[in-house]
Design an enzyme around this catalytic site. Structure first.
Site, PDB file in Angstrom:
ATOM      1  N   LYS A 253     -10.284   0.235  -2.385  1.00  0.00           N
ATOM      2  CA  LYS A 253     -10.108  -0.073  -0.958  1.00  0.00           C
ATOM      3  C   LYS A 253     -10.447   1.161  -0.131  1.00  0.00           C
ATOM      4  O   LYS A 253      -9.623   2.064  -0.007  1.00  0.00           O
ATOM      5  CB  LYS A 253      -8.671  -0.519  -0.668  1.00  0.00           C
ATOM      6  CG  LYS A 253      -8.416  -0.801   0.827  1.00  0.00           C
ATOM      7  CD  LYS A 253      -7.032  -1.369   1.083  1.00  0.00           C
ATOM      8  CE  LYS A 253      -6.715  -1.438   2.572  1.00  0.00           C
ATOM      9  NZ  LYS A 253      -5.370  -1.956   2.866  1.00  0.00           N
TER      10      LYS A 253
ATOM     11  N   LYS B 238      -7.009   3.413  -3.168  1.00  0.00           N
ATOM     12  CA  LYS B 238      -7.423   3.334  -1.758  1.00  0.00           C
ATOM     13  C   LYS B 238      -7.696   4.749  -1.266  1.00  0.00           C
ATOM     14  O   LYS B 238      -6.942   5.675  -1.590  1.00  0.00           O
ATOM     15  CB  LYS B 238      -6.287   2.654  -0.979  1.00  0.00           C
ATOM     16  CG  LYS B 238      -6.425   2.627   0.524  1.00  0.00           C
ATOM     17  CD  LYS B 238      -5.310   1.775   1.157  1.00  0.00           C
ATOM     18  CE  LYS B 238      -5.231   1.950   2.657  1.00  0.00           C
ATOM     19  NZ  LYS B 238      -4.159   1.163   3.287  1.00  0.00           N
TER      20      LYS B 238
ATOM     21  N   ASP C 182       0.870  -1.182   0.000  1.00  0.00           N
ATOM     22  CA  ASP C 182       0.000   0.000   0.000  1.00  0.00           C
ATOM     23  C   ASP C 182       0.907   1.231   0.000  1.00  0.00           C
ATOM     24  O   ASP C 182       1.638   1.473   0.966  1.00  0.00           O
ATOM     25  CB  ASP C 182      -0.896   0.003   1.249  1.00  0.00           C
ATOM     26  CG  ASP C 182      -1.971  -1.097   1.203  1.00  0.00           C
ATOM     27  OD1 ASP C 182      -1.763  -2.108   0.502  1.00  0.00           O
ATOM     28  OD2 ASP C 182      -3.007  -0.940   1.873  1.00  0.00           O
TER      29      ASP C 182
HETATM   30  O1  LIG Z   1      -5.352   1.055   5.879  1.00  0.00           O
HETATM   31  C1  LIG Z   1      -6.033   0.978   6.865  1.00  0.00           C
HETATM   32  C2  LIG Z   1      -6.301   2.055   7.797  1.00  0.00           C
HETATM   33  O2  LIG Z   1      -5.150   2.625   8.292  1.00  0.00           O
HETATM   34  C3  LIG Z   1      -7.143   1.570   8.917  1.00  0.00           C
HETATM   35  O3  LIG Z   1      -7.692   2.656   9.574  1.00  0.00           O
HETATM   36  P1  LIG Z   1      -8.545   2.456  10.919  1.00  0.00           P
HETATM   37  O4  LIG Z   1      -7.521   2.162  11.991  1.00  0.00           O
HETATM   38  O5  LIG Z   1      -9.241   3.745  11.126  1.00  0.00           O
HETATM   39  O6  LIG Z   1      -9.461   1.297  10.722  1.00  0.00           O
END
Ligand SMILES: O=C[C@H](O)COP(=O)(O)O
Length: 325
Positions: free
Chosen positions: A261, A225, A162
């Site tokens: 995503k 994403k 990512d």
């Molecule tokens: O890529 C994923 C995100 O950083 C997750 O974010 P979150 O901790 O708010 O679910």
């Protein structure tokens, strides 16, 4: 898809296409129309009760189970990987009549220094490790360092990377620089699939979101994403709508399917269902699988499990029965 173009085989990656500035100039976004449509989406298609468990299980199979915290340790990553192997309690799956091996998360997503820990903890499964690389979350490091991070993550066994884009390239309208950057990321990823994080809240306008989405796809992104999870505002349906329209446009013109995503702040089963509805409405059933749809979340799984438990037993489990993931 352009006339006469061959249908893309389901598993063929988007190789990218040359940067097309003329195409970008055609991008127009009417914010109020987008917001209106996004507001009606969840209401337009509520998931019937008897289908809810199936949709929630689908959401789990599209989940990039994530930990991206300053206090992550090898221990927390190992615990997360154990949860990734068995995301739902066996007795719930049994009651739902679903074989345990059918339900696994799509990936485990960690900081790139913890990739080798996650790879070791997931050995023997098909679950890939995704690494956030390129100076996550702000991306404010030199290009050479970003490429070195990607290379290190790939060497450590990450099968998905990512990457964060340089928001400055978008904010200054330097689309060539953005294209070149993402292209270089893609080359560094090699066989590893690349998810390109736009950090949409920092791109100033929805039109910029639409244009940046297209440039990333032109440069060979496998997924686009929404967010890092660290911006002030992360995944929202209006942004998701603009990005799904860009994905559709890219598919219609090139024949290549790119995934979406949403990530950041997705913590409830209801929100996960809203995203599934958006994908179904905007891109169709073809996109409703982990090859083309992921939800990046660190705190969603426990609410999904809670809702599944409610579905099976008719009441919510006491908090101490629910996992803390
Ligand atoms: O890529 C994923 C995100 O950083 C997750 O974010 P979150 O901790 O708010 O679910």
């Amino acid at each position: 898809m352009a006339q006469g173009q061959e249908e893309q085989p389901r598993d063929e990656r988007n190789p990218g296409v040359p940067l097309d500035l003329g195409w970008l100039r055609e991008v127009h976004v009417n914010r109020s129309a987008v917001e209106r449509r996004a507001a009606t989406l969840p209401a337009r298609r509520t998931v019937k009760r008897e289908w809810q468990a199936a949709w929630l299980l689908r959401a789990i199979t599209c989940l990039d189970l994530t930990t991206l915290a300053g206090d992550d340790t090898p221990g927390t990553v190992r615990r997360l990987c154990a949860k990734a192997r068995h995301p739902v309690r066996s007795e719930l799956l049994e009651a739902l009549g679903v074989p345990e091996e059918r339900i696994q998360v799509a990936a485990v997503c960690v900081y790139h220094n913890l990739v080798s820990v996650a790879v070791a903890a997931l050995r023997g499964t098909q679950i890939p490790v995704a690494a956030v690389s390129t100076g996550f979350p702000a991306g404010q490091i030199a290009l050479e360092q970003k490429l070195a991070e990607i290379a290190a993550s790939v060497r450590a066994g990450a099968r998905e990377i990512d990457v964060v884009i340089s928001r400055a390239h978008v904010l200054t309208g330097n689309w060539q620089a953005l294209y070149d950057e993402v292209r270089a990321f893609r080359m560094a990823c090699g066989e590893a699939h690349m998810k390109t994080i736009l950090a949409t809240h920092e791109l100033a306008t929805l039109r910029n979101v639409g244009m940046a989405s297209l440039v990333c796809m032109m440069a060979g992104a496998d997924f686009i994403k929404t967010s890092t999870g660290k911006e002030a505002v992360n995944a929202t349906l209006p942004v998701g709508l603009v990005m799904t329209r860009a994905i559709r446009d890219y598919y219609e013109r090139t024949g290549y399917r790119v995934g979406l995503k949403p990530a950041g702040g997705i913590r409830s089963a209801k929100t996960a269902l809203d995203w599934l509805i958006l994908m179904k409405e905007e891109l169709g059933d073809e996109w409703l699988n982990s090859r083309l749809f992921r939800i990046g979340a660190s705190g969603l799984l426990s609410d999904i499990e809670r809702q599944l438990s409610y579905f099976v037993t008719g009441h919510y489990a006491a908090a101490h029965y629910n996992p803390l993931v």
